[in-house]
Design an enzyme around this catalytic site. Structure first.
Site, PDB file in Angstrom:
ATOM      1  N   ILE A   1       5.071   3.542  10.588  1.00  0.00           N
ATOM      2  CA  ILE A   1       6.189   3.390   9.661  1.00  0.00           C
ATOM      3  C   ILE A   1       6.217   4.537   8.658  1.00  0.00           C
ATOM      4  O   ILE A   1       7.272   5.119   8.389  1.00  0.00           O
ATOM      5  CB  ILE A   1       6.105   2.033   8.936  1.00  0.00           C
ATOM      6  CG1 ILE A   1       6.243   0.886   9.935  1.00  0.00           C
ATOM      7  CG2 ILE A   1       7.188   1.928   7.860  1.00  0.00           C
ATOM      8  CD1 ILE A   1       6.017  -0.491   9.341  1.00  0.00           C
TER       9      ILE A   1
ATOM     10  N   ASP B   1      -3.860   8.680   2.954  1.00  0.00           N
ATOM     11  CA  ASP B   1      -4.292   7.695   3.938  1.00  0.00           C
ATOM     12  C   ASP B   1      -5.762   7.950   4.230  1.00  0.00           C
ATOM     13  O   ASP B   1      -6.294   9.036   3.933  1.00  0.00           O
ATOM     14  CB  ASP B   1      -3.471   7.813   5.230  1.00  0.00           C
ATOM     15  CG  ASP B   1      -3.397   6.501   5.995  1.00  0.00           C
ATOM     16  OD1 ASP B   1      -4.368   5.718   5.922  1.00  0.00           O
ATOM     17  OD2 ASP B   1      -2.373   6.244   6.657  1.00  0.00           O
TER      18      ASP B   1
ATOM     19  N   THR C   1       8.077  -1.640   0.720  1.00  0.00           N
ATOM     20  CA  THR C   1       8.485  -2.460   1.861  1.00  0.00           C
ATOM     21  C   THR C   1       7.262  -2.927   2.633  1.00  0.00           C
ATOM     22  O   THR C   1       7.373  -3.386   3.764  1.00  0.00           O
ATOM     23  CB  THR C   1       9.410  -1.671   2.806  1.00  0.00           C
ATOM     24  OG1 THR C   1       8.773  -0.430   3.166  1.00  0.00           O
ATOM     25  CG2 THR C   1      10.754  -1.379   2.166  1.00  0.00           C
TER      26      THR C   1
ATOM     27  N   ARG D   1       3.636  -4.822   1.370  1.00  0.00           N
ATOM     28  CA  ARG D   1       3.227  -6.158   0.953  1.00  0.00           C
ATOM     29  C   ARG D   1       3.318  -6.229  -0.567  1.00  0.00           C
ATOM     30  O   ARG D   1       3.002  -5.261  -1.265  1.00  0.00           O
ATOM     31  CB  ARG D   1       1.806  -6.478   1.419  1.00  0.00           C
ATOM     32  CG  ARG D   1       1.672  -6.717   2.912  1.00  0.00           C
ATOM     33  CD  ARG D   1       2.359  -8.006   3.339  1.00  0.00           C
ATOM     34  NE  ARG D   1       2.233  -8.276   4.767  1.00  0.00           N
ATOM     35  CZ  ARG D   1       3.129  -7.932   5.671  1.00  0.00           C
ATOM     36  NH1 ARG D   1       4.221  -7.269   5.287  1.00  0.00           N
ATOM     37  NH2 ARG D   1       2.964  -8.246   6.937  1.00  0.00           N
TER      38      ARG D   1
ATOM     39  N   ASP E   1      11.261  -4.855  -1.434  1.00  0.00           N
ATOM     40  CA  ASP E   1      11.613  -5.794  -0.377  1.00  0.00           C
ATOM     41  C   ASP E   1      10.569  -6.891  -0.271  1.00  0.00           C
ATOM     42  O   ASP E   1      10.739  -7.837   0.495  1.00  0.00           O
ATOM     43  CB  ASP E   1      11.753  -5.067   0.964  1.00  0.00           C
ATOM     44  CG  ASP E   1      12.285  -5.982   2.056  1.00  0.00           C
ATOM     45  OD1 ASP E   1      13.332  -6.624   1.828  1.00  0.00           O
ATOM     46  OD2 ASP E   1      11.661  -6.068   3.132  1.00  0.00           O
TER      47      ASP E   1
ATOM     48  N   GLU F   1       6.008 -14.127  -3.461  1.00  0.00           N
ATOM     49  CA  GLU F   1       7.245 -14.449  -2.751  1.00  0.00           C
ATOM     50  C   GLU F   1       7.168 -15.743  -1.955  1.00  0.00           C
ATOM     51  O   GLU F   1       8.199 -16.339  -1.610  1.00  0.00           O
ATOM     52  CB  GLU F   1       7.638 -13.309  -1.813  1.00  0.00           C
ATOM     53  CG  GLU F   1       6.717 -13.114  -0.619  1.00  0.00           C
ATOM     54  CD  GLU F   1       7.142 -11.935   0.252  1.00  0.00           C
ATOM     55  OE1 GLU F   1       7.393 -12.166   1.449  1.00  0.00           O
ATOM     56  OE2 GLU F   1       7.243 -10.811  -0.263  1.00  0.00           O
TER      57      GLU F   1
END
Length: 332
Positions: A154, A173, A231, A233, A257, A262
């Site tokens: 992604i 990363d 987008t 977690r 998002d 949530e």
């Protein structure tokens, strides 16, 4: 094989039913799996779960007592499943390790562009026939710096789009990606990335090492007009610290998002209720914050791949096979 699938959305149901037919029967229910709804799965050998279901030890124990032997998660993430307890109970667990990365990457850019160009506010005005431009000025992304945290499939798709915009690419990363290097990405430490990026997008998994990756200190180090998009977690961002930064006028904008609290909120209609989550309610008051309800993955392409992969996992379980999707193999 008979399957019960929890948390199935209306648009998802026909895709799941078509993927299961004719070899498997599937009962699709809209309710999410938790300790109150787990008894519903009694008699089903296979339970298909969504990322918003709760599969903690008590739920898994109820499922096991009811005859469930396999959990087929319709998602890549699996932090909602107690894998250790599943292993102890002898339950097989699988997820869908891969689906269209473009769905999430493109939606992350939709959030970034909408926040930067104040699109939602503009549409709200024009619906009232107010066509003034005051307060709607954005910035070119071209020539600016984007920081990408997590450069897997992604993150790489997101970076390709950024490259098309003509942006300077910074990445972070644990493993550097050759495809991102080919785009001109420079891998730097988190401190430099947060300090230099005009746009920051989060694409790392939620693990103990990334919990509240964006905290008060990180937010204080960012550029005053930086935009943050998440987008991934919800737990990647310390939401209380984010609210404090927004109140101080520190950030240019935020696109979310996902939200760390949530569960029980997203995917439900609360329009006729009092919002009891004070942090979420406060976030909604900022005009430079755009919140959507965990829909980045929600394209026909991605959901189709998810349900197809889920059914394949069920068939692998029935045949005693494992794959890259297997989290807990048969027998633990």
């Amino acid at each position: 094989m008979e399957i019960i699938a929890f948390g199935v959305l209306a648009d998802e149901r026909p895709l799941l039913e078509a993927a299961c037919a004719p070899r498997h029967g599937v009962r699709c229910v809209e309710v999410f799996l938790n300790r109150y709804t787990a008894p519903t799965a009694g008699g089903y050998e296979v339970v298909s779960s969504s990322v918003n279901d709760v599969l903690d030890a008590p739920v898994l124990e109820t499922l096991r007592a009811g005859g469930t032997r396999m959990i087929a998660q319709r998602a890549t993430g699996y932090n909602n499943i107690d894998l250790a307890r599943a292993r102890e109970l002898g339950m097989t667990v699988a997820r869908v390790a891969f689906y269209s990365p473009y769905a999430v990457a493109e939606f992350a850019w939709a959030l970034a562009l909408a926040v930067n160009r104040k699109t939602v506010r503009a549409v709200g005005r024009t619906r009232e026939f107010d066509f003034r431009l005051n307060g709607l000025m954005g910035r070119d992304f071209h020539g600016r710096t984007v920081g990408v945290l997590g450069t897997g499939k992604i993150g790489t798709a997101f970076s390709r789009i950024a490259h098309g915009f003509g942006m300077r690419l910074l990445g972070w990363d644990v493993v550097e990606n050759a495809d991102c290097h080919a785009l001109g990405m420079a891998y730097v430490d988190k401190k430099q990335l947060f300090a230099e990026a005009d746009l920051i997008s989060l694409h790392v998994p939620l693990v103990p090492e990334t919990y509240h990756l964006v905290d008060r200190g990180v937010l204080a180090s960012m550029k005053p007009e930086a935009i943050v998009v998440n987008t991934g977690r919800g737990g990647l961002i310390d939401t209380s610290a984010l609210v404090a930064a927004l109140k101080s006028g520190k950030l240019g904008g935020v696109g979310l998002d996902v939200y760390e609290e949530e569960a029980g909120v997203f995917f439900f209609d609360h329009s006729l209720e009092v919002m009891t989550d004070d942090v979420l309610a406060r976030l909604m008051t900022f005009r430079n914050v755009l919140i959507t309800s965990h829909q980045a993955y929600y394209t026909r392409d991605a959901v189709g791949q998810i349900v197809t992969g889920t059914v394949r996992n069920v068939e692998d379980y029935g045949a005693g096979r494992t794959s890259e999707n297997t989290l807990v193999p048969p027998g633990g």
